[in-house]
Write a protein that holds these residues in place. Structure first.
Motif, PDB file in Angstrom:
ATOM      1  N   ARG A 197       0.810  -1.221   0.000  1.00 24.95           N
ATOM      2  CA  ARG A 197       0.000   0.000   0.000  1.00 24.95           C
ATOM      3  C   ARG A 197       0.844   1.273   0.000  1.00 24.95           C
ATOM      4  O   ARG A 197       0.320   2.371   0.176  1.00 24.95           O
ATOM      5  CB  ARG A 197      -0.947  -0.009   1.173  1.00 24.95           C
ATOM      6  CG  ARG A 197      -0.296   0.031   2.547  1.00 24.95           C
ATOM      7  CD  ARG A 197      -1.348  -0.214   3.588  1.00 24.95           C
ATOM      8  NE  ARG A 197      -1.847  -1.584   3.420  1.00 24.95           N
ATOM      9  CZ  ARG A 197      -2.976  -2.038   3.933  1.00 24.95           C
ATOM     10  NH1 ARG A 197      -3.740  -1.229   4.623  1.00 24.95           N
ATOM     11  NH2 ARG A 197      -3.326  -3.287   3.771  1.00 24.95           N
ATOM     12  N   TYR A 235       3.764   7.067   6.161  1.00 24.65           N
ATOM     13  CA  TYR A 235       3.903   5.642   5.886  1.00 24.65           C
ATOM     14  C   TYR A 235       5.277   5.345   5.273  1.00 24.65           C
ATOM     15  O   TYR A 235       5.872   4.297   5.537  1.00 24.65           O
ATOM     16  CB  TYR A 235       2.776   5.179   4.945  1.00 24.65           C
ATOM     17  CG  TYR A 235       2.715   3.681   4.789  1.00 24.65           C
ATOM     18  CD1 TYR A 235       2.012   2.892   5.696  1.00 24.65           C
ATOM     19  CD2 TYR A 235       3.377   3.035   3.762  1.00 24.65           C
ATOM     20  CE1 TYR A 235       1.962   1.521   5.559  1.00 24.65           C
ATOM     21  CE2 TYR A 235       3.346   1.663   3.609  1.00 24.65           C
ATOM     22  CZ  TYR A 235       2.624   0.904   4.527  1.00 24.65           C
ATOM     23  OH  TYR A 235       2.591  -0.461   4.394  1.00 24.65           O
ATOM     24  N   TYR A 245       7.544   5.227   8.139  1.00 29.23           N
ATOM     25  CA  TYR A 245       7.366   3.934   8.795  1.00 29.23           C
ATOM     26  C   TYR A 245       8.110   2.838   8.042  1.00 29.23           C
ATOM     27  O   TYR A 245       8.801   2.010   8.643  1.00 29.23           O
ATOM     28  CB  TYR A 245       5.870   3.601   8.909  1.00 29.23           C
ATOM     29  CG  TYR A 245       5.605   2.124   8.861  1.00 29.23           C
ATOM     30  CD1 TYR A 245       5.922   1.323   9.973  1.00 29.23           C
ATOM     31  CD2 TYR A 245       5.115   1.503   7.721  1.00 29.23           C
ATOM     32  CE1 TYR A 245       5.728  -0.048   9.924  1.00 29.23           C
ATOM     33  CE2 TYR A 245       4.921   0.146   7.676  1.00 29.23           C
ATOM     34  CZ  TYR A 245       5.230  -0.635   8.771  1.00 29.23           C
ATOM     35  OH  TYR A 245       5.056  -1.983   8.730  1.00 29.23           O
ATOM     36  N   ASP A 258      10.935   0.559   9.558  1.00 33.39           N
ATOM     37  CA  ASP A 258      10.661  -0.871   9.635  1.00 33.39           C
ATOM     38  C   ASP A 258      11.828  -1.685   9.101  1.00 33.39           C
ATOM     39  O   ASP A 258      12.243  -2.680   9.702  1.00 33.39           O
ATOM     40  CB  ASP A 258       9.385  -1.164   8.813  1.00 33.39           C
ATOM     41  CG  ASP A 258       8.923  -2.601   8.995  1.00 33.39           C
ATOM     42  OD1 ASP A 258       8.967  -3.082  10.146  1.00 33.39           O
ATOM     43  OD2 ASP A 258       8.533  -3.240   8.010  1.00 33.39           O
ATOM     44  N   ILE A 259      12.390  -1.220   7.970  1.00 27.78           N
ATOM     45  CA  ILE A 259      13.475  -1.994   7.371  1.00 27.78           C
ATOM     46  C   ILE A 259      14.746  -1.866   8.213  1.00 27.78           C
ATOM     47  O   ILE A 259      15.546  -2.810   8.311  1.00 27.78           O
ATOM     48  CB  ILE A 259      13.667  -1.574   5.884  1.00 27.78           C
ATOM     49  CG1 ILE A 259      13.948  -2.823   5.064  1.00 27.78           C
ATOM     50  CG2 ILE A 259      14.768  -0.551   5.710  1.00 27.78           C
ATOM     51  CD1 ILE A 259      13.634  -2.620   3.609  1.00 27.78           C
ATOM     52  N   ASP A 262      14.118  -4.190  11.216  1.00 29.83           N
ATOM     53  CA  ASP A 262      14.140  -5.599  10.805  1.00 29.83           C
ATOM     54  C   ASP A 262      15.556  -6.153  10.717  1.00 29.83           C
ATOM     55  O   ASP A 262      15.786  -7.340  10.960  1.00 29.83           O
ATOM     56  CB  ASP A 262      13.440  -5.760   9.445  1.00 29.83           C
ATOM     57  CG  ASP A 262      11.994  -6.174   9.621  1.00 29.83           C
ATOM     58  OD1 ASP A 262      11.548  -6.245  10.782  1.00 29.83           O
ATOM     59  OD2 ASP A 262      11.303  -6.411   8.617  1.00 29.83           O
ATOM     60  N   ILE A 288      -1.073   2.098  13.744  1.00 28.80           N
ATOM     61  CA  ILE A 288      -1.028   0.654  13.999  1.00 28.80           C
ATOM     62  C   ILE A 288       0.280   0.045  13.498  1.00 28.80           C
ATOM     63  O   ILE A 288       0.820  -0.897  14.083  1.00 28.80           O
ATOM     64  CB  ILE A 288      -2.255  -0.045  13.366  1.00 28.80           C
ATOM     65  CG1 ILE A 288      -2.336  -1.480  13.867  1.00 28.80           C
ATOM     66  CG2 ILE A 288      -2.225   0.038  11.864  1.00 28.80           C
ATOM     67  CD1 ILE A 288      -3.598  -2.176  13.433  1.00 28.80           C
ATOM     68  N   TYR A 289       0.839   0.648  12.429  1.00 34.90           N
ATOM     69  CA  TYR A 289       2.110   0.139  11.902  1.00 34.90           C
ATOM     70  C   TYR A 289       3.260   0.479  12.859  1.00 34.90           C
ATOM     71  O   TYR A 289       4.159  -0.334  13.069  1.00 34.90           O
ATOM     72  CB  TYR A 289       2.369   0.724  10.517  1.00 34.90           C
ATOM     73  CG  TYR A 289       1.415   0.192   9.480  1.00 34.90           C
ATOM     74  CD1 TYR A 289       1.629  -1.047   8.900  1.00 34.90           C
ATOM     75  CD2 TYR A 289       0.285   0.897   9.111  1.00 34.90           C
ATOM     76  CE1 TYR A 289       0.743  -1.560   7.968  1.00 34.90           C
ATOM     77  CE2 TYR A 289      -0.611   0.397   8.186  1.00 34.90           C
ATOM     78  CZ  TYR A 289      -0.376  -0.840   7.614  1.00 34.90           C
ATOM     79  OH  TYR A 289      -1.249  -1.356   6.707  1.00 34.90           O
ATOM     80  N   ARG A 334       2.917   0.820  16.046  1.00 37.40           N
ATOM     81  CA  ARG A 334       2.750  -0.098  17.171  1.00 37.40           C
ATOM     82  C   ARG A 334       3.444  -1.423  16.874  1.00 37.40           C
ATOM     83  O   ARG A 334       4.069  -2.027  17.736  1.00 37.40           O
ATOM     84  CB  ARG A 334       1.264  -0.317  17.429  1.00 37.40           C
ATOM     85  CG  ARG A 334       0.945  -0.826  18.811  1.00 37.40           C
ATOM     86  CD  ARG A 334      -0.502  -0.596  19.159  1.00 37.40           C
ATOM     87  NE  ARG A 334      -1.402  -1.424  18.344  1.00 37.40           N
ATOM     88  CZ  ARG A 334      -2.738  -1.419  18.486  1.00 37.40           C
ATOM     89  NH1 ARG A 334      -3.301  -0.646  19.393  1.00 37.40           N
ATOM     90  NH2 ARG A 334      -3.484  -2.170  17.722  1.00 37.40           N
ATOM     91  N   ASP A 335       3.343  -1.845  15.614  1.00 38.23           N
ATOM     92  CA  ASP A 335       3.988  -3.078  15.192  1.00 38.23           C
ATOM     93  C   ASP A 335       5.515  -2.962  15.327  1.00 38.23           C
ATOM     94  O   ASP A 335       6.174  -3.885  15.834  1.00 38.23           O
ATOM     95  CB  ASP A 335       3.605  -3.349  13.731  1.00 38.23           C
ATOM     96  CG  ASP A 335       3.890  -4.779  13.313  1.00 38.23           C
ATOM     97  OD1 ASP A 335       3.463  -5.687  14.037  1.00 38.23           O
ATOM     98  OD2 ASP A 335       4.563  -4.975  12.293  1.00 38.23           O
ATOM     99  N   ASP A 391       6.461  -3.176  18.950  1.00 35.16           N
ATOM    100  CA  ASP A 391       6.507  -4.580  19.389  1.00 35.16           C
ATOM    101  C   ASP A 391       7.830  -5.231  18.994  1.00 35.16           C
ATOM    102  O   ASP A 391       8.427  -5.971  19.776  1.00 35.16           O
ATOM    103  CB  ASP A 391       5.359  -5.376  18.756  1.00 35.16           C
ATOM    104  CG  ASP A 391       4.021  -5.064  19.386  1.00 35.16           C
ATOM    105  OD1 ASP A 391       4.018  -4.365  20.420  1.00 35.16           O
ATOM    106  OD2 ASP A 391       3.001  -5.500  18.855  1.00 35.16           O
ATOM    107  N   HIS A 392       8.275  -4.937  17.771  1.00 30.11           N
ATOM    108  CA  HIS A 392       9.523  -5.541  17.303  1.00 30.11           C
ATOM    109  C   HIS A 392      10.703  -5.093  18.166  1.00 30.11           C
ATOM    110  O   HIS A 392      11.559  -5.901  18.524  1.00 30.11           O
ATOM    111  CB  HIS A 392       9.781  -5.169  15.841  1.00 30.11           C
ATOM    112  CG  HIS A 392       8.857  -5.832  14.889  1.00 30.11           C
ATOM    113  ND1 HIS A 392       8.826  -5.555  13.550  1.00 30.11           N
ATOM    114  CD2 HIS A 392       7.912  -6.778  15.089  1.00 30.11           C
ATOM    115  CE1 HIS A 392       7.912  -6.290  12.959  1.00 30.11           C
ATOM    116  NE2 HIS A 392       7.329  -7.046  13.882  1.00 30.11           N
ATOM    117  N   ILE A 438      10.686  -4.098  21.251  1.00 29.51           N
ATOM    118  CA  ILE A 438      10.610  -4.760  22.553  1.00 29.51           C
ATOM    119  C   ILE A 438      11.151  -6.193  22.445  1.00 29.51           C
ATOM    120  O   ILE A 438      11.926  -6.655  23.289  1.00 29.51           O
ATOM    121  CB  ILE A 438       9.148  -4.798  23.065  1.00 29.51           C
ATOM    122  CG1 ILE A 438       8.605  -3.389  23.229  1.00 29.51           C
ATOM    123  CG2 ILE A 438       9.048  -5.576  24.371  1.00 29.51           C
ATOM    124  CD1 ILE A 438       9.175  -2.634  24.360  1.00 29.51           C
TER     125      ILE A 438
END
Lengths: 359, 359, 359, 359, 359
Positions: free
Chosen positions: E169, E177, E180, E184-185, E188, E257-258, E260-261, E264-265, E267
């Motif tokens: 998306r 986004y 984000y 994220d990358i 990861d 929400i992303y 938040r994801d 979580d990672h 943590i």
């Protein structure tokens, strides 16, 4: 003298004061106090005026309009200067006591018309090859900054230089930016210390791999004690800067971002010290392990040689006995057979050690 | 007697009271209680009156106007005095129980018309060369201060002296400043202890480098236990002083800054104890390492001498055998050749040890 | 059976219940449950009535006016009594489950019309010479207190005695003071345990100095495990009492000060356990060090004797060789010269050991 | 396969997904995914209907009025089922990703019209004699509960059984009580694990006393790693349940007390794990100490025998020398006198060892 | 070069700047700075335009309407580009300083019209087989994202690819986004590192069981130092993402929400590092124990062989003495009797060792 031993020495001096009324002014620093020297720097965007104070009775509080005044006092030996300043700027006796007694904890106190800060300067003494510490007291009032230092050295020289040459934005900003610049240079010196400690750890690690001695152990211990003592002086600085940021009556908005920068630095320094603690305790474990390892090596050599020779030595002793009736002794092949047996025993032993991976 | 063992002894006495109704007044201190002595000091800016209480039934609560009254009780053996004071000043039975039972945790309690504080005095006993502890209870009411101590000694003497001679500002200030002065002198004594412990650590460090023995180990352990037990008594003092600062009904604004000063001192003391803990545990590691090191040295000597002589001893034994047919024995050059071989073997061994850096 | 092993045993029983619907009432204690016994004590300022409940169907909830009722249930074997009480006092099935399953964590729950507390009683069993633990559940309602205990023993006897003889203020106060008195006696028993542990530490320390054996090590370990397990049961009591103080609907103002006293005691107990942990881990270090030390001693003796004799033994072996041509052997002074050389070698070795401080 | 190694293996699978857009649905579990199976249980007070879903296109969201629907999905291999459910219940792609990727941390998320929970099931596999873990995802919506599990086993069987037979209050309560029952059975399984670990610790302790080997060490280490990894999965469950209690839109008042009960259980489990950590690190210390001890014993035996024989062996060698002039050799009493001297030397050595308590 | 040594090297460069006015722009990274390269990507739902910036003076701030602009700067060697960007986007000199000085702590700062983030990229270098770190600075403004990186590599390639091919998306969403996706990358990549460290731990564990050497020790230590240093860079990322979630002016609800994801990672990553620390310190304990164990084995072999042969060697030496009067020597059965005695002694010794479980 190490940081730790110095702090004990300061305590000894301090304890002589027990029982005296609070606010009694005696310098309790470790070294012979230096002659006091008061430097006054008045500046604004356009002009700068640097002079040394010769006479005491001048009114220091009044400055020309639009000027920022920086009063820098080095050497805390004569009480008159401190007392006169206390009178003119209305400083509480307990504040002056804090100025005169090194080994205070970093702190910030709001006295209504001025802020009082105590910080520790830690610097690397290139001559003596060790860490030096000194207490600096800072007062931030309306359009003036006062700094008290035990000794005269060139720590604040870059600031004076920047003021003289109008480098950066320091001349355009007000007294809170001057305070920031002073704190910034104090905090920056911690990074030098961290670099030095990092180098020491590197060196110790190499020693541990090459040839650990009892000296390495002592170096690890003294490094650990140093890191423990330095943590003590940097930790409270964190909350000092944090509180300073919230003193909006004294700190303008434009300076806030600079204090945030200092705060980031302090966090980084603390992070480094925490890492050092972990790494140093890991070094000690390695030292212990490598001593164990070496002992193990020594033991193996002893065991291999001893146990290889013990059985064959026994045989040699056996046939050295003087019994009248020992048929082997007079046998023609007794001697070469025994030599063969001895070689076989030795080979069996060596194969056993090989299988146990001792050789 | 060490601080730790003393606290166990106090527990033993305390536990005899289990099952009695709360508020039962029995002195559970460790030593034979001393004869009680009540000293009353009334003072203001102009006058001071010091006397010992002989008769119990005098009304102690009423003082002349404008006077501050300090009631100092030493020795907690006779219940009547405590009980009479309890009646006159309306003290709760649980409060009196706390006064009589040493080994309480430092605490502060607000009883509405007075504040009740418990603190630990820790002082260095120059005669017995060890640390002594004692519980002191303080009550701060309107224009009076009450202090309960187990034993009579000269700890509070500097305060009495300052009161008599009107040194400092104590005679000009009110009862809250008197309380501050008393607490200040209690806290200051911790610095003496810190100095002593610092000295002990210094001494142990020297021992560790020179010649660590099992005695050094015991000194480290007893120092550690002492530091652990002392931390227990100073930690809660921190929150006591913190709470005291917020008791605005009893503490005037002018005294606040002095309490802040005490608070700084307590933080400094706690910092020192935390550092001591870290350093002492580091000392133990060094002790262990240096014992390992010494063992390693011992092992090396044993191994070098054993393994050098074992092969050549074998040769000597070999040619001590009594075989009839050993051609080497009768050879003319057998003896000198063997000696040469032995020397060569010994030299090879020594070179091997040299290459492994054992010698 | 140690506290730790007991808690594992309780788990085993507990785990058999997995999958049953919540609220299923089964007693999961470790010992055979005792016959239940319900004692009812009604009292006020003037009267007291103690009786044992024989028949179940009596309405226990209704008391005469102005009376405080204490219902003490010991032995949790028969479900009927518990269930009947649950019906009469409207107790939730989960509450009853908690009462019946020992090894609960201390907790407090407000059920609107009553408070439910779970505490651990730890006491010293003089017969079996070890620490015993038991769960006690307390319910504080309007003018009644209910106590559930696994076994019958004389722990609460002093309270019953004080009630009977109207000692202290217990008969004049209400149900909240009764609850306080019960908790007070539970908490006080921890001090006995602390005393016992303190004594054990003292004993172990003496052993460590005199003659540490593998037994000492096991004692240290079991002490450590005991302290770890006991901390688990006392820590949550702290917040239980803290919450209890804030239950103003059930605790009158006059009782607050007593609960504060208990809270102080718990803090003291926790302090002691923290100290014990530190001291015990210090004991283990000392054990390890002293074993190392002893091994070092052993090694030294071996090394001194071996290395002194090895060279001279070699010489003896050397002159035991049977070479035909060994001129020293037939020399008249060969023998006394060799003896002198041996003595000199031995002396040199001993001097070397002396210089290294091995002897 | 140990819990630790499994989590590394899961990471390896997970890392293959790096770079893919978030929300890409791939199952990253460790085992071959099982065939999916969807079980639907509709129940209320009076009726219950259990069936397996054969066809996908049925609308699962609509239930008959007054029914609670439990949708249990086991096996996460086919994406269609998960995707279809995501469409019907409007589940966010990230949520589905979490369902499909095991090794998530326990968490709770409020999506407005439903709650999403992730928990770890830890159970004892009686066949393989080790700890198994599995991720379970739970969704609590209005009158439905959805559970996603990696594998099919009989963990939830007691709940199905209670539903079928209407045991306890489960049929009378609503979907939040069903969620509670499911969580309760998940948490209860931790107690089984705690029991197993407790037993292992017991066994290791016995081994340590009897005969510690290198195996014991490996058992201690693997136990420690297991406890460390399990703590990771239970700690966050605590705050999950804590948050769940505050989700008043989904949890009715009558269920609150049951969740409080679960919360108590989690605290107890965490307490146990903390204790285990302390005890296991204590076990390692004991292992080390007991190895030291054994080495000490070995050393003593070696030293006693060596040092007793070394001097007398020297004497034997001494009188084996071949000097022509050794008067003792030809003396009539030389031999018996030497024997006596040897015996005396041996006795002196033994007495010395006795005094040092070596024998 | 290890992460730790790199950070010391960075400090050395940094410390050369001490005394310069704040905001002086010098790149203090460790490697030779690369040629700067500025890539501009404009995209929306329908179109995408990727080009490299050749000329500096273009106005970068203005974008076509409805476009998201991503400005990616790699290589920080030439000050002009950075300074020009600073002018166009009104970036504070301290911000630019942070961009240019690697080894910053991860942080987030809100500058009113944009957010400034610093994060650490940690990636596994497959060529050099070690961990690489790099600082990335991100700026999130209205409809633009700016990223500053020290070096050019393919870390962000998957994002560019997804943008080009309109995967997922990302093209439909806005600049938050994109931010984000970048974070994220970055996060990861930590999982890859965790996997690598997990593998290393696995390998070390196997080595410890098979054959621990001094190398294993060094591997453990370097792993520990790596984990300590990596923890330093990930811990603050946690609060960065936490703060980012609360920046509602810049982060739309749909992106929450992303984030938040990602949280979580982080943590999960921190959990893993904490576990690693515990496990690594456990590895060291095992190393020490297994060295002790091996030494114990060596000692046993030495002791068994030595003590078995010492008594019988003595006997052999004894009967090698040259006394004239030794009746045993001339006895006919002397020799066989002695052999029997020797065998019996050896058997007794072996039985003793067997009973002590040494063999």
């Amino acid at each position: 003298m190490s940081i730790f031993r110095k702090s004990i020495k300061l305590l000894r001096k301090r304890n002589k004061k027990i029982g005296l009324p609070p606010g009694t002014l005696i310098y309790t620093g470790e070294r012979k106090p230096e002659q006091e020297k008061v430097t006054i720097i008045d500046y604004n965007d356009k002009k700068i005026d640097i002079r040394e104070l010769k006479e005491l009775k001048i009114n220091l509080k009044e400055t020309e309009k639009e000027f920022v005044r920086w009063i820098n006092i080095t050497g805390l030996g004569q009480m008159e200067v401190i007392e006169e300043l206390g009178r003119q700027f209305d400083l509480h006796p307990l504040l002056l006591e804090d100025v005169l007694n090194p080994d205070q904890r970093p702190k910030i106190e709001n006295y209504g018309n001025f802020l009082f800060l105590i910080l520790n300067i830690i610097w690397w003494d290139n001559k003596e090859k060790n860490i030096q510490s000194e207490q600096v007291s800072l007062i931030l009032g309306k359009s003036y900054v006062m700094t008290f230092r035990e000794f005269e050295n060139d720590l604040f020289f870059p600031i004076v230089d920047r003021l003289k040459q109008a480098k950066g934005r320091i001349r355009k900003m007000e007294e809170d930016y001057l305070l920031y610049s002073l704190i910034d240079i104090i905090i920056d010196n911690y990074f030098v210390i961290i670099e030095k400690i990092g180098n020491k750890i590197d060196k110790i690690e190499e020693d541990l791999i090459d040839n650990p001695t009892i000296n390495t152990l002592q170096e690890i211990h003294s490094l650990r004690r140093e890191v423990i003592t330095l943590r003590k002086s940097i930790w409270p600085s964190r909350s000092v800067i944090n509180s300073l940021q919230r003193e909006e009556a004294f700190i303008k908005d434009s300076t806030q971002i600079y204090l945030r920068d200092i705060y980031d630095h302090i966090i980084q320094i603390i992070d480094n010290f925490e890492n050092f603690r972990d790494i140093i305790s890991s070094l000690l474990d390695i030292y212990l392990s490598s001593v164990s390892n070496k002992m193990n090596e020594v033991m193996k050599v002893l065991t291999i040689i001893s146990t290889t020779f013990i059985p064959i030595s026994f045989l040699a002793g056996f046939y050295g006995m003087n019994f009248t009736h020992m048929p082997e002794l007079s046998s023609l092949y007794g001697y070469p057979i025994l030599i063969s047996i001895m070689i076989i025993i030795a080979l069996i032993m060596l194969m056993y050690f090989k299988r146990r991976r001792w050789i």
